[in-house]
Design a protein around this motif. Structure first.
Motif, PDB file in Angstrom:
ATOM      1  N   TRP A  77      24.866  -2.508 -15.540  1.00 33.20           N
ATOM      2  CA  TRP A  77      23.888  -3.281 -16.147  1.00 33.20           C
ATOM      3  C   TRP A  77      22.566  -2.488 -16.088  1.00 33.20           C
ATOM      4  CZ3 TRP A  77      23.314  -7.524 -19.315  1.00 33.20           C
ATOM      5  CH2 TRP A  77      21.960  -8.293 -19.253  1.00 33.20           C
ATOM      6  N   GLU A  78      22.267  -1.836 -15.013  1.00 31.92           N
ATOM      7  CA  GLU A  78      21.335  -1.020 -14.563  1.00 31.92           C
ATOM      8  C   GLU A  78      21.065   0.015 -15.655  1.00 31.92           C
ATOM      9  OE1 GLU A  78      17.431  -0.401 -13.277  1.00 31.92           O
ATOM     10  OE2 GLU A  78      18.621  -2.326 -12.659  1.00 31.92           O
ATOM     11  N   ASP A  79      22.343   0.654 -15.797  1.00 34.02           N
ATOM     12  CA  ASP A  79      22.336   1.755 -16.732  1.00 34.02           C
ATOM     13  C   ASP A  79      21.753   1.449 -18.149  1.00 34.02           C
ATOM     14  OD1 ASP A  79      23.471   3.583 -15.177  1.00 34.02           O
ATOM     15  OD2 ASP A  79      25.439   2.888 -15.338  1.00 34.02           O
ATOM     16  N   GLU A  80      22.314   0.337 -18.635  1.00 31.07           N
ATOM     17  CA  GLU A  80      21.892  -0.471 -19.906  1.00 31.07           C
ATOM     18  C   GLU A  80      20.359  -0.330 -19.821  1.00 31.07           C
ATOM     19  OE1 GLU A  80      23.626  -0.466 -22.605  1.00 31.07           O
ATOM     20  OE2 GLU A  80      25.600  -0.106 -21.759  1.00 31.07           O
ATOM     21  N   ILE A  81      19.784  -0.957 -18.911  1.00 30.19           N
ATOM     22  CA  ILE A  81      18.316  -1.050 -18.992  1.00 30.19           C
ATOM     23  C   ILE A  81      17.626   0.395 -18.954  1.00 30.19           C
ATOM     24  CG2 ILE A  81      16.344  -1.780 -17.663  1.00 30.19           C
ATOM     25  CD1 ILE A  81      18.327  -4.170 -16.600  1.00 30.19           C
ATOM     26  N   ASN A  82      18.225   1.292 -18.114  1.00 35.17           N
ATOM     27  CA  ASN A  82      17.436   2.540 -18.116  1.00 35.17           C
ATOM     28  C   ASN A  82      17.968   3.199 -19.524  1.00 35.17           C
ATOM     29  OD1 ASN A  82      17.217   2.576 -15.393  1.00 35.17           O
ATOM     30  ND2 ASN A  82      19.068   3.442 -14.817  1.00 35.17           N
ATOM     31  N   MET A  83      18.850   3.052 -19.723  1.00 32.54           N
ATOM     32  CA  MET A  83      19.154   3.708 -21.426  1.00 32.54           C
ATOM     33  C   MET A  83      18.122   3.026 -22.579  1.00 32.54           C
ATOM     34  SD  MET A  83      23.217   4.468 -22.016  1.00 32.54           S
ATOM     35  CE  MET A  83      23.748   2.932 -21.129  1.00 32.54           C
ATOM     36  N   PHE A  84      17.773   1.875 -22.418  1.00 38.12           N
ATOM     37  CA  PHE A  84      16.772   1.102 -23.107  1.00 38.12           C
ATOM     38  C   PHE A  84      15.367   1.700 -22.930  1.00 38.12           C
ATOM     39  CE2 PHE A  84      13.275  -2.369 -22.345  1.00 38.12           C
ATOM     40  CZ  PHE A  84      13.232  -2.449 -23.981  1.00 38.12           C
ATOM     41  N   LYS A  85      15.070   2.014 -21.885  1.00 32.71           N
ATOM     42  CA  LYS A  85      13.909   2.464 -21.454  1.00 32.71           C
ATOM     43  C   LYS A  85      13.710   3.967 -21.767  1.00 32.71           C
ATOM     44  CE  LYS A  85      12.710  -0.708 -17.488  1.00 32.71           C
ATOM     45  NZ  LYS A  85      12.778  -0.669 -16.065  1.00 32.71           N
ATOM     46  N   GLY A  86      14.788   4.701 -21.595  1.00 26.63           N
ATOM     47  CA  GLY A  86      15.080   6.069 -22.100  1.00 26.63           C
ATOM     48  C   GLY A  86      14.765   6.395 -23.562  1.00 26.63           C
ATOM     49  N   GLN A  87      15.465   5.463 -24.183  1.00 23.63           N
ATOM     50  CA  GLN A  87      15.271   5.485 -25.676  1.00 23.63           C
ATOM     51  C   GLN A  87      13.851   5.368 -26.229  1.00 23.63           C
ATOM     52  OE1 GLN A  87      18.171   6.721 -27.546  1.00 23.63           O
ATOM     53  NE2 GLN A  87      16.656   6.809 -29.282  1.00 23.63           N
ATOM     54  N   LEU A  88      13.424   4.499 -25.538  1.00 29.50           N
ATOM     55  CA  LEU A  88      11.813   4.002 -26.020  1.00 29.50           C
ATOM     56  C   LEU A  88      10.994   5.007 -25.658  1.00 29.50           C
ATOM     57  CD1 LEU A  88      11.435   0.282 -25.377  1.00 29.50           C
ATOM     58  CD2 LEU A  88      12.125   1.494 -27.464  1.00 29.50           C
ATOM     59  N   ALA A  89      11.136   5.689 -24.533  1.00 32.40           N
ATOM     60  CA  ALA A  89      10.151   6.845 -23.931  1.00 32.40           C
ATOM     61  C   ALA A  89      10.338   7.896 -24.868  1.00 32.40           C
ATOM     62  CB  ALA A  89      10.433   7.023 -22.500  1.00 32.40           C
ATOM     63  N   LEU A  90      11.745   8.173 -25.386  1.00 31.54           N
ATOM     64  CA  LEU A  90      11.780   9.445 -25.849  1.00 31.54           C
ATOM     65  C   LEU A  90      11.022   9.469 -27.583  1.00 31.54           C
ATOM     66  CD1 LEU A  90      13.178  12.476 -25.904  1.00 31.54           C
ATOM     67  CD2 LEU A  90      15.372  11.162 -26.510  1.00 31.54           C
ATOM     68  N   GLU A  91      11.280   8.074 -28.064  1.00 34.30           N
ATOM     69  CA  GLU A  91      10.825   7.665 -29.170  1.00 34.30           C
ATOM     70  C   GLU A  91       9.144   7.944 -29.206  1.00 34.30           C
ATOM     71  OE1 GLU A  91      10.395   4.031 -31.822  1.00 34.30           O
ATOM     72  OE2 GLU A  91      12.651   4.597 -31.609  1.00 34.30           O
ATOM     73  N   ASP A  92       8.836   7.411 -28.379  1.00 28.92           N
ATOM     74  CA  ASP A  92       7.127   7.258 -27.950  1.00 28.92           C
ATOM     75  C   ASP A  92       6.695   8.833 -27.896  1.00 28.92           C
ATOM     76  OD1 ASP A  92       7.236   4.726 -28.507  1.00 28.92           O
ATOM     77  OD2 ASP A  92       7.091   4.243 -26.302  1.00 28.92           O
TER      78      ASP A  92
END
Length: 179
Positions: free
Chosen positions: A54-69
């Motif tokens: 579950w924590e990995d999914e949250i980390n991937m969510f945050k990582g995708q947004l940060a990379l996009e930004d």
């Protein structure tokens, strides 16, 4: 006052596993002479020693947004996104029966001008990070439902790699009225 990144149009290349998202994202970025946002979860998951938590999914969510930004200011009129954090919602719903609240909250806030939904008509290519070769039709249906729920502008992109690239370019040019 308009921010320079406000004029950047965001194109999300999405779909089930093994549908050529990364390939077409790179091709489109090259064609339109812009940058593309790679799929953050590929890098992230390649370092895991077990299944995603579950924590990995949250980390991937945050990582995708940060990379996009991070890459948005480097874009030349168009930003090509190799998938989006909606993937976290779809995977979490499937694996855990629900999606993280952060993802659900961000869904209506994060706008993409156009989604290119890659069709499942390409042959499956094995990859250690791919999990569901027998569920491509199921996930294609889920992707359509998710995009419809967002009231998103999307087009299904089909065909062999060369045809798919042409179809994607034609769709983008028509949608954004690019000559």
């Amino acid at each position: 006052m308009e921010n320079s990144t406000d004029i950047i149009k965001k194109i999300a290349v999405v779909g089930p596993e093994s549908t050529g998202k990364s390939t077409i994202s790179a091709q489109l970025a090259d064609y339109y002479q812009t940058v593309w946002v790679p799929e953050y979860s590929r890098e992230y998951c390649s370092k895991l020693t077990g299944p995603c938590s579950w924590e990995d999914e949250i980390n991937m969510f945050k990582g995708q947004l940060a990379l996009e930004d991070e890459l948005l200011p480097k874009a030349n009129k168009l930003l090509i996104c190799d998938t989006t954090f909606i993937t976290v919602k779809i995977w979490s719903d499937h694996v855990f029966g629900k999606a993280p609240e952060e993802v659900l909250t961000e869904l209506p806030r994060r706008h993409y001008d156009l989604y290119l939904l890659m069709d499942i008509d390409l042959p499956w290519e094995d990859d250690p990070l791919r999990n569901f070769p027998d569920l491509r039709e199921y996930f294609m249906t889920i992707w359509m439902k998710e995009l419809q729920a967002l009231n998103a502008n999307y087009s299904v992109i089909s065909g062999t790699y060369d045809v798919r690239k042409k179809n994607a370019i034609d769709t983008i040019n028509q949608f954004f009225n690019i000559i």
